[in-house]
Design an enzyme around this catalytic site. Sequence first.
Site, PDB file in Angstrom:
ATOM      1  CG  ASP A   1       0.158   9.250   0.426  1.00  0.00           C
ATOM      2  OD1 ASP A   1       0.006   7.819   0.664  1.00  0.00           O
ATOM      3  OD2 ASP A   1      -0.662   9.907   1.009  1.00  0.00           O
TER       4      ASP A   1
ATOM      5  CG  HIS B   1      -2.116  -1.007   1.049  1.00  0.00           C
ATOM      6  ND1 HIS B   1      -3.479  -0.686   0.712  1.00  0.00           N
ATOM      7  CD2 HIS B   1      -2.226  -2.361   1.263  1.00  0.00           C
ATOM      8  CE1 HIS B   1      -4.026  -1.800   0.474  1.00  0.00           C
ATOM      9  NE2 HIS B   1      -3.151  -2.873   0.910  1.00  0.00           N
TER      10      HIS B   1
HETATM   11  C1  GDG Z   1      -2.137   3.805   3.106  1.00  0.00           C
HETATM   12  C2  GDG Z   1      -1.013   4.339   2.269  1.00  0.00           C
HETATM   13  C3  GDG Z   1      -2.861   4.481   0.253  1.00  0.00           C
HETATM   14  C4  GDG Z   1      -8.901   9.792   7.438  1.00  0.00           C
HETATM   15  N1  GDG Z   1      -9.256  10.609   8.484  1.00  0.00           N
HETATM   16  C5  GDG Z   1     -10.366   9.874   8.775  1.00  0.00           C
HETATM   17  C6  GDG Z   1     -10.762   8.835   8.125  1.00  0.00           C
HETATM   18  N2  GDG Z   1      -9.577   9.000   7.321  1.00  0.00           N
HETATM   19  C7  GDG Z   1      -9.538   7.783   5.993  1.00  0.00           C
HETATM   20  C8  GDG Z   1      -9.675   8.298   4.800  1.00  0.00           C
HETATM   21  C9  GDG Z   1      -9.015   7.452   3.808  1.00  0.00           C
HETATM   22  C10 GDG Z   1      -8.154   6.895   4.931  1.00  0.00           C
HETATM   23  O1  GDG Z   1      -8.318   7.262   6.101  1.00  0.00           O
HETATM   24  C11 GDG Z   1      -6.618   7.313   4.673  1.00  0.00           C
HETATM   25  O2  GDG Z   1      -6.117   6.831   3.350  1.00  0.00           O
HETATM   26  P1  GDG Z   1      -5.014   7.227   2.701  1.00  0.00           P
HETATM   27  O3  GDG Z   1      -4.627   6.734   1.301  1.00  0.00           O
HETATM   28  O4  GDG Z   1      -5.028   8.844   2.528  1.00  0.00           O
HETATM   29  O5  GDG Z   1      -3.718   7.374   3.728  1.00  0.00           O
HETATM   30  P2  GDG Z   1      -3.015   6.111   4.434  1.00  0.00           P
HETATM   31  O6  GDG Z   1      -3.781   5.652   5.714  1.00  0.00           O
HETATM   32  O7  GDG Z   1      -1.517   6.416   4.816  1.00  0.00           O
HETATM   33  O8  GDG Z   1      -3.187   4.726   3.562  1.00  0.00           O
HETATM   34  C12 GDG Z   1      -1.806   5.115   0.953  1.00  0.00           C
HETATM   35  C13 GDG Z   1      -3.705   3.431   1.144  1.00  0.00           C
HETATM   36  O9  GDG Z   1      -2.869   2.742   2.081  1.00  0.00           O
HETATM   37  C14 GDG Z   1      -4.447   2.534   0.400  1.00  0.00           C
HETATM   38  O10 GDG Z   1      -3.641   1.785  -0.243  1.00  0.00           O
HETATM   39  O11 GDG Z   1      -3.493   5.028  -0.569  1.00  0.00           O
HETATM   40  O12 GDG Z   1      -0.861   5.642   0.280  1.00  0.00           O
HETATM   41  O13 GDG Z   1      -0.040   5.239   2.810  1.00  0.00           O
HETATM   42  O14 GDG Z   1      -9.985   6.481   3.214  1.00  0.00           O
HETATM   43  O15 GDG Z   1     -11.193   8.861   4.464  1.00  0.00           O
HETATM   44  N3  GDG Z   1     -11.838   8.056   7.915  1.00  0.00           N
HETATM   45  C15 GDG Z   1     -12.623   8.369   8.886  1.00  0.00           C
HETATM   46  N4  GDG Z   1     -12.395   9.388   9.648  1.00  0.00           N
HETATM   47  C16 GDG Z   1     -11.202  10.117  10.008  1.00  0.00           C
HETATM   48  O16 GDG Z   1     -11.197  11.123  10.703  1.00  0.00           O
HETATM   49  N5  GDG Z   1     -13.774   7.895   9.120  1.00  0.00           N
END
Ligand code: GDG
Length: 463
Positions: free
Chosen positions: A365, A156
Site C-alpha cells: 500500500d 499515491h
Molecule cells: C490510495 C492509495 C493512499 C473506505 N471505505 C469507505 C470510505 N473509505 C475511505 C477511507 C479512506 C479511503 O477511503 C481509503 O484510503 P486508503 O489510503 O486506505 O486506500 P486507497 O483508496 O487505495 O488510496 C493509498 C491513498 O491513495 C492516499 O494517498 O494512502 O495507499 O492506494 O479515507 O476512509 N469512505 C467512506 N465510506 C466507505 O465505506 N465515506
Amino acid sequence: MSGRLIAVSNRVAIPRGGQAAGGLAVGVLAALQEYGGIWFGWDGKTTDSEPHDARLQHDGNITYATINLNAGEFDAYYNGFSNETLWPLFHFLLGFFRYNRHNFEAYLRVNALFARKLVPLLEADDILWIHDYHLIPLAAELRRAGVTQPIGFFLHVPFPSFDVLRALPVHEHLLRCLCSYDVVGFHTQRDLRSFQECIAQPQIGAQILSDGRVRAGDRTLRADVFPIGIEVDTCARLAVENAGKKPVERLRQSLLGRRMIMGVDRLDYSKGLPERFNAYERLLEHYPGNRGDVVLLQIAPPTRTGIRTYAEIREELERIAGHINGRFAEIDWVPVRYLNRGFDRGMLMALYREARVGLVTPVRDGMNLVAKEYVAAQDPDDPGVLVLSTLAGAAYELEQAVLINPYDTDGVAEGIQTALEMSLGERRERHAAMLEVLTRNDIQTWRTRFVDALSSVRGEPGP
Ligand code: GDG
C-alpha cells in the site's frame, strides 16, 4: 502563492453535503479550499461519441472542470492500462499484471485528451498538481502544447524497484514522462529511492545531484518524500458526533460487550483481505478463548467493478467468510460480519471508535489512510490498538502499531492476540505516540509542503 492551484486527477469527486469520500479526494479538496483554483478530471460518465469540452461548476473559490470519455477509450485506459497493468505492477503483484499495446496507446491518447481540454483553462500564474498513476504522461503532453507553468506529480501508490518496473515493456517511456515534471512526490523514502534507482539506469541517464534534485537531459526536477496525512481533528470530531447515531447504537447492542476487530478497505487484492480472513480463522483456532468473544467487522465497498479480477476477489472473500462462519458460529454468535458496501464518512469514524482492534493488512500500500483514521478516531482514554502491515507506507510513521507481515498467517493471528490482550496503560501510550505523529504531519502539512515545493520552481515564496 500568487496564482491558482490546478489539481488534476483521473476522477473529480464533487463533494456532496460538504464531505469528500476517500484519501485522494480529501487531500485534493483540502488543498483547493485553501488556495482556490480548479479541479480538473473525468466526470464518471462515458459516451459513444467525441468527449465534450470541460464543463465548469463553481463552488466558492473552487471550479470543478469535468470531461466525459469515450467508452472504448475509457475501458482501455482505465480498466486496462491503469488498473490491469500499472496498479498490480506498482504494488509488486506481477501475478495480476497484464499488458497489451492497445491499452497503452489508449492511455497515451486519454492523457493527450486531458491536456487538450485543460490547456484552454490555464492562466500564466497557475501551478499544476497532477495526481496518480493514471496521468503519468500528462506533463509531457502539456509541455508539448507549450505549457511552461510549474507542474508537479504526486504518486499515491508505491513506486516499484527497477527489477519489477522493467517487466513493463514501456517502462522507459513512462520514466521519461516523469522527468517532464518539476516536482515528483512519493509517500516514503523507499519509493523515492526506487524512483532514483530507475531513472539513474543508463538508458534514462538521469543524474541525482548532491542536493537530491535530478538532472534529466536539459531539465532539473525535484523528487522528494511527502507522506500524506489526514485531518486529525475532523476524524476525532466526526467519531464523537456520530457515536450516538442509531446504527452505531444498534451495533453496540448487537455486540453484547464482545470486542470488535475492524477492517475498512476498498475491495482490492492489494489490501490483503483473503490473507486477513485466513489469519482471523487462525486466531480462532489457536486462541480458542476468543470464540464467542470477538467479532470481525469487515467493510469492503466494491471498486473497479469492470475488471474480472475484482469480481473474483469478491467471490473468494464471500467463500472464506462463509467458511469461517460455518465452522465457528454459534446460535448467538457469528464471527465475521462482512459488509460489501460503503458507509457515510462520519459513520465510519464512529465505527472505528467502537473497534478494540483496527486491522490493516495490505500486501502492499502506498500509505493507507484507514490506519491513520483509525488512530485519530480513538478515545484517548480507552483507545483501541492498530495492527498494521509492514508493507503499508503508514508503517514508516506509525511505529507504535502492532506491526505484522500480512503473508505470515500465524504472525497476524499472534498480532491480533497481542492487541486484544494489551493493557490499558500500553494502549494509551502507543496511541498518544501515534497521535503525535499524525498531528505533526497532517493533511495541511502535506499539501503545504508540496505546494511550497512547486511554488519555489518559479522562485516564489510558498503561501
Ligand atoms: C490510495 C492509495 C493512499 C473506505 N471505505 C469507505 C470510505 N473509505 C475511505 C477511507 C479512506 C479511503 O477511503 C481509503 O484510503 P486508503 O489510503 O486506505 O486506500 P486507497 O483508496 O487505495 O488510496 C493509498 C491513498 O491513495 C492516499 O494517498 O494512502 O495507499 O492506494 O479515507 O476512509 N469512505 C467512506 N465510506 C466507505 O465505506 N465515506
